[in-house]
Write an enzyme that holds these catalytic residues in place. Structure first.
Site, PDB file in Angstrom:
ATOM      1  N   HIS A   6       0.822  -1.204   0.000  1.00 22.87           N
ATOM      2  CA  HIS A   6       0.000   0.000   0.000  1.00 22.87           C
ATOM      3  C   HIS A   6       0.857   1.254   0.000  1.00 22.87           C
ATOM      4  CE1 HIS A   6       0.647  -0.281   4.413  1.00 22.87           C
ATOM      5  NE2 HIS A   6       0.473   1.027   4.403  1.00 22.87           N
ATOM      6  N   ARG A  10      -1.136  11.622   3.410  1.00 23.05           N
ATOM      7  CA  ARG A  10      -1.814  12.448   4.410  1.00 23.05           C
ATOM      8  C   ARG A  10      -2.840  13.316   3.709  1.00 23.05           C
ATOM      9  NH1 ARG A  10      -0.531  11.847   9.987  1.00 23.05           N
ATOM     10  NH2 ARG A  10       1.506  10.866  10.065  1.00 23.05           N
ATOM     11  N   GLU A  53      -3.909   4.164   1.210  1.00 19.75           N
ATOM     12  CA  GLU A  53      -4.306   4.445   2.594  1.00 19.75           C
ATOM     13  C   GLU A  53      -4.323   5.956   2.786  1.00 19.75           C
ATOM     14  OE1 GLU A  53      -2.451   4.062   7.086  1.00 19.75           O
ATOM     15  OE2 GLU A  53      -1.778   2.643   5.556  1.00 19.75           O
ATOM     16  N   HIS A  70       3.542  11.331  -7.352  1.00 22.49           N
ATOM     17  CA  HIS A  70       2.237  11.083  -7.946  1.00 22.49           C
ATOM     18  C   HIS A  70       1.954   9.592  -7.924  1.00 22.49           C
ATOM     19  CE1 HIS A  70       4.592  10.452 -11.711  1.00 22.49           C
ATOM     20  NE2 HIS A  70       3.641   9.568 -11.970  1.00 22.49           N
ATOM     21  N   GLU A 120      -1.695  10.390 -12.212  1.00 24.26           N
ATOM     22  CA  GLU A 120      -1.446  10.231 -13.643  1.00 24.26           C
ATOM     23  C   GLU A 120      -2.419   9.186 -14.182  1.00 24.26           C
ATOM     24  OE1 GLU A 120       2.310   9.181 -16.594  1.00 24.26           O
ATOM     25  OE2 GLU A 120       2.545   9.026 -14.427  1.00 24.26           O
TER      26      GLU A 120
END
Length: 125
Positions: A6, A10, A53, A70, A120
């Site tokens: 994962h 934030r 997450e 990204h 993207e």
């Protein structure tokens, strides 16, 4: 074998971020509070093991520098996918993406999430 599981980012507004990623096609999984007091939300794309997450902390100010990082998603038909996002009010960039796609160049576009993270979009068969 090692698996990439994962990516955590934030966020400043959990609900706005969840809504944005749902519009991109993510599905919302578990939401919970961490032992440290953070609010967490786990999103995934169907058929993918890797998940995103989202983490909100009451004492953390989110300030994403431009072009820091990204994520990328692959779609089968980038024109219809971008049309869907644009119709939902999400800005696609570069602004002349339709013209660039018609010239036969590599089909790639970007959107920006509520906190400034870039996503993207690549056409993948």
């Amino acid at each position: 074998m090692i698996h990439f599981l994962h990516t955590r980012i934030r966020v400043a507004d959990m609900e706005a971020s969840i809504a944005f990623y749902l519009q991109l096609g993510f599905e919302l999984g578990e939401q919970k509070d961490s032992p440290a007091g953070n609010k967490l939300a786990f999103l995934h794309l169907p058929g993918n093991e890797h998940f995103l997450e989202l983490c909100w902390s009451p004492d953390y100010e989110v300030a994403v520098p431009e072009d820091l990082m990204h994520t990328a998603v692959g779609v089968q038909d980038i024109i219809s996918y971008c049309d869907k996002l644009e119709n939902a009010g999400i800005e696609i960039w570069p602004s002349a993406w339709r013209e660039k796609f018609s010239s036969g160049k590599r089909k790639m576009a970007f959107v920006t999430d509520p906190d400034g993270y870039e996503v993207e979009i690549l056409e993948r068969s």
